[in-house]
Enzyme design. Structure first.
Site, PDB file in Angstrom:
ATOM      1  N   LYS A  69       0.822  -1.217   0.000  1.00 56.66           N
ATOM      2  CA  LYS A  69       0.000   0.000   0.000  1.00 56.66           C
ATOM      3  C   LYS A  69       0.852   1.262   0.000  1.00 56.66           C
ATOM      4  CE  LYS A  69      -2.421   0.276   3.656  1.00 56.66           C
ATOM      5  NZ  LYS A  69      -1.426   1.042   4.444  1.00 56.66           N
ATOM      6  N   THR A  71       3.936   1.522  -0.996  1.00 62.31           N
ATOM      7  CA  THR A  71       4.659   1.548  -2.262  1.00 62.31           C
ATOM      8  C   THR A  71       3.787   2.120  -3.377  1.00 62.31           C
ATOM      9  OG1 THR A  71       5.918  -0.399  -1.542  1.00 62.31           O
ATOM     10  CG2 THR A  71       5.995   0.133  -3.877  1.00 62.31           C
ATOM     11  N   ARG A  92       2.478   8.328   7.132  1.00 64.56           N
ATOM     12  CA  ARG A  92       2.751   8.163   8.562  1.00 64.56           C
ATOM     13  C   ARG A  92       4.236   7.926   8.787  1.00 64.56           C
ATOM     14  NH1 ARG A  92      -0.372   3.126  10.084  1.00 64.56           N
ATOM     15  NH2 ARG A  92       0.231   2.584   7.979  1.00 64.56           N
ATOM     16  N   LYS A 103       7.356  -6.748  10.711  1.00 65.91           N
ATOM     17  CA  LYS A 103       6.876  -6.084   9.510  1.00 65.91           C
ATOM     18  C   LYS A 103       7.989  -5.418   8.713  1.00 65.91           C
ATOM     19  CE  LYS A 103       3.346  -2.727   8.093  1.00 65.91           C
ATOM     20  NZ  LYS A 103       4.208  -1.693   7.506  1.00 65.91           N
ATOM     21  N   ALA A 271      -3.272   1.359  12.901  1.00 63.28           N
ATOM     22  CA  ALA A 271      -4.712   1.338  12.621  1.00 63.28           C
ATOM     23  C   ALA A 271      -5.419   0.191  13.336  1.00 63.28           C
ATOM     24  CB  ALA A 271      -4.945   1.234  11.120  1.00 63.28           C
ATOM     25  N   PHE A 299      -3.220  -0.431   7.288  1.00 60.31           N
ATOM     26  CA  PHE A 299      -3.809  -1.753   7.087  1.00 60.31           C
ATOM     27  C   PHE A 299      -4.928  -1.709   6.044  1.00 60.31           C
ATOM     28  CE2 PHE A 299      -2.066  -2.385  11.524  1.00 60.31           C
ATOM     29  CZ  PHE A 299      -1.017  -3.150  11.101  1.00 60.31           C
ATOM     30  N   PHE A 379       3.153  -8.311  -8.910  1.00 63.49           N
ATOM     31  CA  PHE A 379       4.371  -9.007  -8.480  1.00 63.49           C
ATOM     32  C   PHE A 379       4.909  -9.808  -9.657  1.00 63.49           C
ATOM     33  CE2 PHE A 379       3.005  -7.733  -4.419  1.00 63.49           C
ATOM     34  CZ  PHE A 379       3.961  -8.032  -3.458  1.00 63.49           C
ATOM     35  N   TRP A 407       6.974  -1.038  -7.896  1.00 60.41           N
ATOM     36  CA  TRP A 407       8.190  -1.524  -7.225  1.00 60.41           C
ATOM     37  C   TRP A 407       9.344  -1.562  -8.232  1.00 60.41           C
ATOM     38  CZ3 TRP A 407      12.162  -4.886  -7.301  1.00 60.41           C
ATOM     39  CH2 TRP A 407      12.870  -5.086  -6.102  1.00 60.41           C
TER      40      TRP A 407
END
Length: 553
Positions: A69, A71, A92, A103, A271, A299, A379, A407
């Site tokens: 998210k 990215t 954030r 994470k 969140a 999230f 991906f 990415w």
């Protein structure tokens, strides 16, 4: 190539040039080294009456397969800027808990990153340390008040304020303080929260200026008297001291992406245990400076986006023009029952089953009346058949959808997404609140559970039922609700993936956050102090003799 290697090879522009591009005057810029700065507010003496377009990026339910998210948020911002639109990103701040835990970092990935990523992921400009210091200063002042005569008649057994640390440390969830000699203070049970779960983080992120910060700090509930009356920071007389500690932390932080898009990173509540959005001040500043502001909420949409829309938007005073929901083939296959080890193999049936998760997120966000766009974060293992199936499913649902590859390609990988989002921002946005302030807390919680989660209803513990009655009597039921729930499922059971049916949410405790201005409802087994995994990410982090960091991703 790892994210950190890509970031370390990037050529960054001096932060003064980034500020100039954003339209921030030099006297408003407080450099923290060469590539990051704090911004003195207001950025303009006469703020724009017509704010720029606001794009909220959220996602499906997170899985170990990855969604990307942040990215996509960064890649979309870069693509909008490359298309000639004046764009800023508002994100954030990472917490060192996940950075050192499971994470990892929170600065994007690949060629869609904010930099300098190592500094942002670690100490940055010291905001987290200031919040930690303020939380523990308040705790020390409370214990000192007990020791010095306790004129407020605080009941040591009913103090609700907790100490804080910005790291995952399960051993500190429950502690006893004041042991030993009588001069060590009053013996009582206490505990720690991770800094991002502290009410101070929520207060910082929802304050609109320094005076509002002080007023919110004064309203924080610290405990109850022996007769059950609430006691606040204001009654303790230390709101000014806490504001002093946090006055510089209130200023938004300016950095840049790999493609030099100005980015404000400020505040970082989780969140799943807090409200999951960056600060009102950072978002509002970006809206005043740029034509397009791209921001994210933590999230999945059931957590971060719901809280952005129901808690932050009323304070911000600006509703999103478009909501982007990020999905991946991998994550949807995992929601469809595929093990993480088998995600590389094409599985159209599992993808079809897992699409139910995305469908429910679309249904949840449709409640707000804001145009929706799905961004499929591609991906390398995704097959053409899988991507085509997911696009077809979204189109059959009548929602705009684009495949992105940020990415690997940065902004170039989101060119079509940027065009679709810009077009979506011109559509009519008929924002509707999910619930009204005058509804009861039980009605608000029921609304979130049924309309956002897709659940059947709510079950309350005996303690939570007593609190519903108490909070109504105190007038606290006029506040919005912030449900603390697992991020992995629409239910409060993290093992129920996809789009579970026939479930209830179990509320075990309500926590009044009077300074932040909402009531937290603790559900399931969600904890405000996470623990570290068996093999923490910290095991991979190192620094060489030249001071270059490795293993941070």
């Amino acid at each position: 190539m790892q994210d950190i290697e890509i970031a370390q090879q990037a050529k960054l522009l001096p932060i003064g040039e980034i500020a100039q591009e954003a339209g921030i005057a030099p006297e408003k810029v407080e450099p923290y080294g060469k590539f990051k700065a704090k911004i003195t507010l207001p950025v303009a003496e006469s703020p724009k009456k017509l704010l720029g377009k606001l794009i909220l990026v959220t996602a499906i339910s997170p899985t170990p397969a990855g969604e990307g998210k942040s990215t996509v948020t960064i890649g979309l911002g870069d693509a909008l800027k490359a298309s000639g639109k004046k764009t800023m990103i508002a994100l954030r701040e990472p917490s060192m808990g996940p950075v050192m835990g499971a994470k990892g970092g929170a600065t994007g990935g690949g060629y869609a990153q904010v930099v300098p990523m190592e500094e942002i992921n670690l100490h940055f400009t010291g905001d987290m340390h200031a919040l930690t210091a303020a939380a523990n200063t308040l705790a020390a002042l409370i214990d000192n008040h007990l020791y010095q005569g306790n004129t407020l008649q605080l009941d040591p057994k009913r103090i609700v304020w907790k100490r804080a640390l910005d790291i995952n440390d399960r051993a500190l969830r429950q502690v006893v303080v004041g042991l030993g000699a009588a001069t060590n203070g009053v013996v009582r049970e206490d505990g720690f929260e991770i800094t991002v779960a502290s009410e101070l983080m929520a207060v910082l992120c929802l304050a609109v200026d320094l005076q509002d910060l002080k007023q919110r700090l004064a309203q924080i509930l610290i405990g109850y008297t022996y007769t059950g009356e609430p006691v606040t920071v204001g009654q303790l007389g230390v709101a000014g001291a806490l504001t002093t500690i946090l006055k510089d932390a209130l200023k938004p932080n300016l950095v840049q992406t790999l493609e030099h898009t100005p980015t404000l990173i400020h505040g970082g509540p989780f969140a799943n245990i807090a409200h999951g959005c960056n600060s009102v001040l950072a978002t509002k500043t970006s809206l005043e400076l740029a034509d397009y502001t791209v921001t994210e909420a933590g999230f999945g949409s059931d957590l971060g986006a719901e809280k952005f829309l129901d808690i932050k938007v009323p304070v911000l005073g600006k509703t999103p023009d478009t909501i982007v929901i990020v999905a991946t083939v991998r994550a949807l296959k995992m929601n469809g029952g595929v093990a993480k080890t088998d995600l590389e193999q094409e599985n159209l049936a599992a993808l079809q089953r897992g699409y139910a998760n995305l469908a429910r997120h679309l249904q949840a966000m449709a409640n707000y009346g804001v145009p929706l766009v799905v961004a499929i974060n591609q991906f390398a293992s995704d097959t053409s058949a899988e991507l085509h199936l997911l696009v077809d499913l979204c189109q059959q649902a009548g929602v705009a959808v684009e495949v992105t590859d940020v990415w690997a390609k940065g902004g170039r990988g989101a060119e079509q997404l940027a065009a679709t989002v810009a077009k979506s921002c011109e559509l009519n946005s008929n924002f509707q609140r999910l619930y009204q302030p005058d509804q009861t807390l039980a009605e608000k919680i029921q609304t979130v559970v049924t309309k956002i989660y897709g659940g059947d209803g709510v079950e309350y513990s005996a303690q939570a039922l007593r609190q519903l009655t108490e909070f109504k009597a105190r007038g606290w039921d006029q506040l919005p609700v912030c449900l603390a729930k697992t991020q992995y499922s629409f239910s409060d059971d993290p093992k129920r993936l996809g789009a579970p049916q026939d479930f209830k949410i179990h509320v075990r405790q309500l926590i009044p956050k009077l300074g932040a201005g909402f009531i937290v409802a603790l559900t399931g087994n969600v904890l405000t102090m996470p623990g570290l995994p068996k093999t923490p990410a910290a095991n991979q982090i190192d620094v060489n003799a030249a001071g270059q960091i490795t293993g941070l991703y």
